[in-house]
Design a protein around this motif. Structure first.
Motif, PDB file in Angstrom:
ATOM      1  N   SER A   1      -5.018   3.438  -2.175  1.00  0.00           N
ATOM      2  CA  SER A   1      -4.494   2.074  -2.301  1.00  0.00           C
ATOM      3  C   SER A   1      -5.672   1.116  -2.456  1.00  0.00           C
ATOM      4  O   SER A   1      -6.826   1.536  -2.376  1.00  0.00           O
ATOM      5  CB  SER A   1      -3.720   1.730  -1.023  1.00  0.00           C
ATOM      6  OG  SER A   1      -4.646   1.507   0.033  1.00  0.00           O
TER       7      SER A   1
ATOM      8  N   ASN B   1       0.818  -1.214   0.000  1.00  0.00           N
ATOM      9  CA  ASN B   1       0.000   0.000   0.000  1.00  0.00           C
ATOM     10  C   ASN B   1       0.850   1.261   0.000  1.00  0.00           C
ATOM     11  O   ASN B   1       0.485   2.271  -0.608  1.00  0.00           O
ATOM     12  CB  ASN B   1      -0.947   0.004   1.198  1.00  0.00           C
ATOM     13  CG  ASN B   1      -2.210  -0.798   0.924  1.00  0.00           C
ATOM     14  OD1 ASN B   1      -2.425  -1.258  -0.200  1.00  0.00           O
ATOM     15  ND2 ASN B   1      -3.033  -0.976   1.934  1.00  0.00           N
TER      16      ASN B   1
ATOM     17  N   TYR C   1      -3.266  -7.233  -4.188  1.00  0.00           N
ATOM     18  CA  TYR C   1      -2.609  -5.923  -4.034  1.00  0.00           C
ATOM     19  C   TYR C   1      -1.288  -5.924  -4.825  1.00  0.00           C
ATOM     20  O   TYR C   1      -0.910  -4.918  -5.423  1.00  0.00           O
ATOM     21  CB  TYR C   1      -2.327  -5.616  -2.561  1.00  0.00           C
ATOM     22  CG  TYR C   1      -3.535  -5.221  -1.726  1.00  0.00           C
ATOM     23  CD1 TYR C   1      -4.801  -5.719  -1.981  1.00  0.00           C
ATOM     24  CD2 TYR C   1      -3.396  -4.358  -0.648  1.00  0.00           C
ATOM     25  CE1 TYR C   1      -5.893  -5.367  -1.199  1.00  0.00           C
ATOM     26  CE2 TYR C   1      -4.487  -3.989   0.138  1.00  0.00           C
ATOM     27  CZ  TYR C   1      -5.724  -4.498  -0.131  1.00  0.00           C
ATOM     28  OH  TYR C   1      -6.805  -4.141   0.643  1.00  0.00           O
TER      29      TYR C   1
ATOM     30  N   ARG D   1       3.822   1.586  -1.404  1.00  0.00           N
ATOM     31  CA  ARG D   1       4.356   1.752  -2.774  1.00  0.00           C
ATOM     32  C   ARG D   1       3.264   2.234  -3.739  1.00  0.00           C
ATOM     33  O   ARG D   1       3.491   3.138  -4.543  1.00  0.00           O
ATOM     34  CB  ARG D   1       4.889   0.417  -3.308  1.00  0.00           C
ATOM     35  CG  ARG D   1       6.025  -0.117  -2.507  1.00  0.00           C
ATOM     36  CD  ARG D   1       7.257  -0.278  -3.340  1.00  0.00           C
ATOM     37  NE  ARG D   1       8.364   0.260  -2.574  1.00  0.00           N
ATOM     38  CZ  ARG D   1       9.484   0.720  -3.085  1.00  0.00           C
ATOM     39  NH1 ARG D   1       9.659   0.727  -4.377  1.00  0.00           N
ATOM     40  NH2 ARG D   1      10.437   1.199  -2.322  1.00  0.00           N
ATOM     41  N   ILE D   2       2.107   1.575  -3.659  1.00  0.00           N
ATOM     42  CA  ILE D   2       1.016   1.946  -4.573  1.00  0.00           C
ATOM     43  C   ILE D   2       0.613   3.399  -4.329  1.00  0.00           C
ATOM     44  O   ILE D   2       0.487   4.201  -5.263  1.00  0.00           O
ATOM     45  CB  ILE D   2      -0.202   0.994  -4.396  1.00  0.00           C
ATOM     46  CG1 ILE D   2       0.162  -0.426  -4.829  1.00  0.00           C
ATOM     47  CG2 ILE D   2      -1.414   1.512  -5.176  1.00  0.00           C
ATOM     48  CD1 ILE D   2      -0.834  -1.504  -4.395  1.00  0.00           C
ATOM     49  N   SER D   3       0.431   3.764  -3.056  1.00  0.00           N
ATOM     50  CA  SER D   3       0.041   5.147  -2.729  1.00  0.00           C
ATOM     51  C   SER D   3       1.079   6.132  -3.231  1.00  0.00           C
ATOM     52  O   SER D   3       0.738   7.179  -3.788  1.00  0.00           O
ATOM     53  CB  SER D   3      -0.089   5.326  -1.217  1.00  0.00           C
ATOM     54  OG  SER D   3      -1.256   4.733  -0.755  1.00  0.00           O
TER      55      SER D   3
ATOM     56  N   VAL E   1      -2.022  -5.219  -8.358  1.00  0.00           N
ATOM     57  CA  VAL E   1      -2.276  -3.782  -8.578  1.00  0.00           C
ATOM     58  C   VAL E   1      -0.942  -3.032  -8.652  1.00  0.00           C
ATOM     59  O   VAL E   1      -0.725  -2.216  -9.563  1.00  0.00           O
ATOM     60  CB  VAL E   1      -3.174  -3.192  -7.462  1.00  0.00           C
ATOM     61  CG1 VAL E   1      -3.272  -1.667  -7.588  1.00  0.00           C
ATOM     62  CG2 VAL E   1      -4.563  -3.825  -7.510  1.00  0.00           C
ATOM     63  N   LEU E   2      -0.019  -3.338  -7.737  1.00  0.00           N
ATOM     64  CA  LEU E   2       1.287  -2.651  -7.772  1.00  0.00           C
ATOM     65  C   LEU E   2       1.992  -2.932  -9.096  1.00  0.00           C
ATOM     66  O   LEU E   2       2.537  -2.015  -9.723  1.00  0.00           O
ATOM     67  CB  LEU E   2       2.168  -3.084  -6.593  1.00  0.00           C
ATOM     68  CG  LEU E   2       3.584  -2.478  -6.620  1.00  0.00           C
ATOM     69  CD1 LEU E   2       3.540  -0.943  -6.535  1.00  0.00           C
ATOM     70  CD2 LEU E   2       4.461  -3.028  -5.484  1.00  0.00           C
TER      71      LEU E   2
ATOM     72  N   VAL F   1       0.447  -0.798 -11.753  1.00  0.00           N
ATOM     73  CA  VAL F   1       0.743   0.636 -11.603  1.00  0.00           C
ATOM     74  C   VAL F   1       2.204   0.906 -11.965  1.00  0.00           C
ATOM     75  O   VAL F   1       2.522   1.913 -12.604  1.00  0.00           O
ATOM     76  CB  VAL F   1       0.407   1.117 -10.168  1.00  0.00           C
ATOM     77  CG1 VAL F   1       0.847   2.562  -9.959  1.00  0.00           C
ATOM     78  CG2 VAL F   1      -1.094   0.995  -9.911  1.00  0.00           C
ATOM     79  N   GLN F   2       3.080  -0.032 -11.595  1.00  0.00           N
ATOM     80  CA  GLN F   2       4.503   0.138 -11.936  1.00  0.00           C
ATOM     81  C   GLN F   2       4.728   0.121 -13.445  1.00  0.00           C
ATOM     82  O   GLN F   2       5.714   0.674 -13.926  1.00  0.00           O
ATOM     83  CB  GLN F   2       5.343  -0.959 -11.278  1.00  0.00           C
ATOM     84  CG  GLN F   2       5.658  -0.641  -9.829  1.00  0.00           C
ATOM     85  CD  GLN F   2       6.370  -1.782  -9.141  1.00  0.00           C
ATOM     86  OE1 GLN F   2       6.156  -2.957  -9.466  1.00  0.00           O
ATOM     87  NE2 GLN F   2       7.206  -1.459  -8.179  1.00  0.00           N
TER      88      GLN F   2
END
Ligand code: TMP
Ligand code: ASP
Length: 251
Positions: free
Chosen positions: A198, A53, A233, A55-57, A236-237, A240-241
């Motif tokens: 997140s 969370n 999660y 990293r994603i945030s 998702v990361l 997003v990356q």
């Protein structure tokens, strides 16, 4: 090399701790592995969630900043640490819904999965003791939490966040169903997006998956006991990356 040293604990919430640092204009936010739902009636420890969370945030805050959305974010520290500007958080949770899900469908005769156009914006009073109730305009005014002008700015910012995140997640094969943000004032009085963004605070569905449960990549996996929370999660990361570079390290 660390550019700051940790001071006292200022605040502990369900998913994060906020510490002072030796710099008055910097606080350190620690993302915990604790997962809670239904106003903390349901609790668990999910190893790795805090780091994911964080990293994603961080990546989402950087993306929003690059699109002109002011946030409290300054950079990341260690794996579960984020450095932010200190903010007086307004006790109002701003929820934007693009697709009907969750509490909306429990409280209203709206079928889950209904597209909401324009997106629905709901304000909730952020106070666990009262169960974060839905705010009416009159209640908001009575509590005096924001001026009408600040409320307009807050709603405009939330809608801008929605537009930016819809476009970003859309390009990553993710459907942004709904999300919650919190906003606050910096020491110079600027209204900024604070807290986190997140899979704890967004509903995200994998567009490439038809099954209504398998497509869920957010905290609903925990709320509904679907398993695979940390894996979702992580997915998702990873997505997003694909769009955003590594988060910047503070200092
Ligand atoms: P809801 O459908 O339960 O009202 O949730 C709407 C969105 O807000 C969903 O993306 C999850 C998020 N949310 C939070 O981040 N914190 C909360 O305490 C709640 C209730 C929802
Ligand atoms: N964040 C809330 C809790 O911790 C509710 C939720 O996200 O479902 O209980």
């Amino acid at each position: 090399m660390t550019a700051y040293s940790l001071g006292s604990l200022l605040y502990e919430g369900k998913a994060k701790r906020v510490y002072a640092t030796d710099q008055p204009e910097v606080v350190a936010v620690e993302y915990k592995d604790d997962a809670t739902a239904f106003n903390a009636l349901k609790k668990a420890q999910l190893a790795g969630k805090g780091e994911l969370n964080c990293r994603i945030s961080a990546l989402l805050f950087e993306h929003l900043a690059s699109r002109g959305v002011p946030t409290h974010y300054l950079g990341v520290g260690g794996e579960r640490w984020m450095l932010c500007r200190p903010v007086r958080v307004i006790p109002v949770e701003v929820v934007i819904r693009n697709i009907a899900a969750g509490s909306l469908c429990k409280q209203m005769p709206i079928e889950p999965g209904t597209a909401l156009e324009p997106p629905l914006l709901d304000l909730y009073y952020k106070d666990d003791a009262y169960g974060d109730p839905l705010l009416t305009e009159a209640r908001l005014e009575h509590l005096g939490l924001v001026t009408p002008q600040q409320r307009r700015r807050l709603e405009d910012l939330a809608r801008q966040v929605n537009r930016e995140l819809l476009a970003l997640f859309g390009s990553l094969g993710l459907q942004l169903v709904d999300f919650k943000i919190e906003l606050g004032f910096t020491t110079t009085g600027e209204l900024v997006v604070a807290d986190e963004i997140s899979p704890d605070t967004c509903r995200l569905w994998d567009r490439g998956v038809a099954d209504a449960q398998d497509r869920i990549l957010d905290k609903d996996r925990f709320r509904q006991d679907l398993g695979g929370v940390v894996e979702a999660y992580g997915e998702v990361l990873k997505r997003v990356q694909g769009a955003c570079p590594e988060p910047r390290v503070y200092g």
